[in-house]
Design a protein around this motif. Structure first.
Motif, mmCIF file in Angstrom:
data_model
loop_
_atom_site.group_PDB
_atom_site.id
_atom_site.type_symbol
_atom_site.label_atom_id
_atom_site.label_comp_id
_atom_site.label_asym_id
_atom_site.label_seq_id
_atom_site.Cartn_x
_atom_site.Cartn_y
_atom_site.Cartn_z
ATOM 1 N N GLU A 70 0.840 -1.205 0.000
ATOM 2 C CA GLU A 70 0.000 0.000 0.000
ATOM 3 C C GLU A 70 0.871 1.250 0.000
ATOM 4 O OE1 GLU A 70 -2.631 -0.296 3.416
ATOM 5 O OE2 GLU A 70 -3.365 -2.248 2.730
ATOM 6 N N PHE A 71 1.934 1.227 0.782
ATOM 7 C CA PHE A 71 2.861 2.357 0.832
ATOM 8 C C PHE A 71 3.433 2.635 -0.556
ATOM 9 C CE2 PHE A 71 7.103 4.077 0.994
ATOM 10 C CZ PHE A 71 7.008 5.123 1.899
ATOM 11 N N LEU A 72 3.929 1.599 -1.228
ATOM 12 C CA LEU A 72 4.517 1.790 -2.559
ATOM 13 C C LEU A 72 3.498 2.327 -3.556
ATOM 14 C CD1 LEU A 72 6.723 -1.418 -2.897
ATOM 15 C CD2 LEU A 72 7.521 0.932 -2.544
ATOM 16 N N ARG A 73 2.259 1.859 -3.449
ATOM 17 C CA ARG A 73 1.210 2.299 -4.371
ATOM 18 C C ARG A 73 0.804 3.754 -4.156
ATOM 19 N NH1 ARG A 73 -2.465 -2.027 -2.936
ATOM 20 N NH2 ARG A 73 -1.782 -3.870 -4.043
ATOM 21 N N THR A 74 0.823 4.186 -2.896
ATOM 22 C CA THR A 74 0.182 5.468 -2.584
ATOM 23 C C THR A 74 1.120 6.568 -2.087
ATOM 24 O OG1 THR A 74 -0.264 4.785 -0.295
ATOM 25 C CG2 THR A 74 -1.957 4.274 -1.961
ATOM 26 N N PHE A 75 2.393 6.274 -1.861
ATOM 27 C CA PHE A 75 3.272 7.294 -1.292
ATOM 28 C C PHE A 75 3.484 8.427 -2.281
ATOM 29 C CE2 PHE A 75 7.325 9.033 0.353
ATOM 30 C CZ PHE A 75 6.882 9.353 1.625
ATOM 31 N N ARG A 76 3.740 9.596 -1.758
ATOM 32 C CA ARG A 76 3.890 10.845 -2.515
ATOM 33 C C ARG A 76 4.430 10.660 -3.929
ATOM 34 N NH1 ARG A 76 5.953 14.884 1.948
ATOM 35 N NH2 ARG A 76 5.101 13.768 3.700
ATOM 36 N N ASP A 77 3.886 11.430 -4.833
ATOM 37 C CA ASP A 77 4.372 11.421 -6.201
ATOM 38 C C ASP A 77 5.385 12.548 -6.325
ATOM 39 O OD1 ASP A 77 4.709 10.879 -8.867
ATOM 40 O OD2 ASP A 77 2.944 12.013 -9.490
ATOM 41 N N GLU A 78 6.607 12.283 -5.886
ATOM 42 C CA GLU A 78 7.652 13.297 -5.949
ATOM 43 C C GLU A 78 8.997 12.630 -6.170
ATOM 44 O OE1 GLU A 78 8.313 15.430 -2.268
ATOM 45 O OE2 GLU A 78 8.431 13.599 -1.117
ATOM 46 N N ARG A 79 9.924 13.417 -6.652
ATOM 47 C CA ARG A 79 11.298 12.941 -6.766
ATOM 48 C C ARG A 79 11.848 12.819 -5.352
ATOM 49 N NH1 ARG A 79 14.453 17.108 -9.812
ATOM 50 N NH2 ARG A 79 16.075 15.548 -9.687
ATOM 51 N N CYS A 80 12.266 11.631 -4.972
ATOM 52 C CA CYS A 80 12.762 11.420 -3.618
ATOM 53 C C CYS A 80 13.558 10.130 -3.559
ATOM 54 C CB CYS A 80 11.614 11.392 -2.611
ATOM 55 S SG CYS A 80 10.434 10.042 -2.846
ATOM 56 N N ILE A 81 14.153 9.904 -2.406
ATOM 57 C CA ILE A 81 14.906 8.687 -2.136
ATOM 58 C C ILE A 81 14.138 7.912 -1.076
ATOM 59 C CG2 ILE A 81 17.075 7.781 -1.209
ATOM 60 C CD1 ILE A 81 18.207 10.636 -2.197
ATOM 61 N N ILE A 82 13.935 6.613 -1.314
ATOM 62 C CA ILE A 82 13.214 5.773 -0.359
ATOM 63 C C ILE A 82 14.063 4.563 -0.003
ATOM 64 C CG2 ILE A 82 11.181 4.329 0.036
ATOM 65 C CD1 ILE A 82 9.655 6.163 -1.917
ATOM 66 N N ALA A 83 14.391 4.434 1.280
ATOM 67 C CA ALA A 83 15.042 3.226 1.781
ATOM 68 C C ALA A 83 13.916 2.258 2.123
ATOM 69 C CB ALA A 83 15.886 3.539 3.013
ATOM 70 N N THR A 84 13.850 1.155 1.416
ATOM 71 C CA THR A 84 12.754 0.204 1.613
ATOM 72 C C THR A 84 13.055 -0.735 2.777
ATOM 73 O OG1 THR A 84 13.690 -1.465 0.130
ATOM 74 C CG2 THR A 84 12.258 0.221 -0.865
ATOM 75 N N GLY A 85 12.032 -1.438 3.228
ATOM 76 C CA GLY A 85 12.226 -2.475 4.226
ATOM 77 C C GLY A 85 12.887 -3.686 3.581
ATOM 78 N N GLY A 86 13.542 -4.512 4.388
ATOM 79 C CA GLY A 86 14.295 -5.646 3.868
ATOM 80 C C GLY A 86 13.475 -6.686 3.130
ATOM 81 N N GLY A 87 12.165 -6.767 3.392
ATOM 82 C CA GLY A 87 11.338 -7.776 2.742
ATOM 83 C C GLY A 87 10.511 -7.271 1.570
ATOM 84 N N VAL A 88 10.605 -6.003 1.269
ATOM 85 C CA VAL A 88 9.762 -5.395 0.227
ATOM 86 C C VAL A 88 9.926 -6.070 -1.130
ATOM 87 C CG1 VAL A 88 9.420 -3.276 -1.116
ATOM 88 C CG2 VAL A 88 9.551 -3.171 1.352
ATOM 89 N N ALA A 89 11.140 -6.366 -1.517
ATOM 90 C CA ALA A 89 11.400 -6.902 -2.856
ATOM 91 C C ALA A 89 10.967 -8.359 -3.028
ATOM 92 C CB ALA A 89 12.887 -6.761 -3.199
ATOM 93 N N MET A 90 10.494 -8.994 -1.952
ATOM 94 C CA MET A 90 10.088 -10.395 -2.059
ATOM 95 C C MET A 90 8.807 -10.547 -2.854
ATOM 96 S SD MET A 90 12.585 -11.615 -0.584
ATOM 97 C CE MET A 90 13.336 -10.082 -1.063
#
Length: 175
Positions: free
Chosen positions: A62-82
């Motif tokens: 949900e975070f990835l789908r809805t987080f701000r539409d802006e140029r930014c840097i996001i450090a993801t959680g360790g399990g996100v890419a699974m």
């Protein structure tokens, strides 16, 4: 330019690199876990305890789908890419860097961390097996693989900054 996502196993340096990269590229930085804690009003261990890991993984999507539409840097959680859906969202909406650290380096950083539920309930061997099982997903999600062993934070940040600049077609705004 779109978002810059940093992926990798817990303890690989996503948060530290993300903060430094934010200064280097003059872009806002967000730590996904911190943002989820803020949004949910409870810590990651509390979310795991109350709702379970599966619900936590849904919150990440949900975070990835809805987080701000802006140029930014996001450090993801360790399990996100699974999750395949998460890999697709990140690759579609940004540039994904896999911070590829050795398990030895990672384990020395995370082994006593009370804020990592998976670490607290797992043995070293179980964590290493998890690390090895997740590597394929990190590689699949990444546009660029960044080897971190024997590199300083500054070298890693400058390398990522160079790649972002190269792919964007201009130079970093440094003061």
């Amino acid at each position: 330019m779109r978002k810059i996502y940093l992926v990798g196993f817990m303890g690989c340096g996503k948060s530290m690199i993300g903060r430094r990269l934010s200064y280097y590229l003059k872009l806002p930085y967000y730590d996904m876990d911190s943002e989820i804690v803020r949004q949910q009003g409870m810590s990651i261990p509390e979310i795991f305890e109350k709702y379970g890991e599966e619900r936590f993984r849904e919150i990440e999507t949900e975070f990835l789908r809805t987080f701000r539409d802006e140029r930014c840097i996001i450090a993801t959680g360790g399990g996100v890419a699974m999750k395949e859906e998460n890999r697709k969202i990140m690759r579609r909406t940004g540039l994904v860097f896999f911070l590829d650290a050795t398990f030895h380096d990672i384990y020395s950083r995370i082994r006593h961390d009370q804020n990592r539920p998976i670490v607290q309930r797992s043995t070293r061997e179980e964590l290493e097996a998890l690390y090895n099982s997740r590597r394929k997903s990190y590689k699949e999600s990444a546009h660029i693989n960044v080897l971190t062993e024997k590199r300083t934070v500054r070298q890693i940040v400058e390398y990522i900054g160079f790649q972002v600049t190269r792919l964007k077609g201009d130079s970093p705004k440094r003061s």
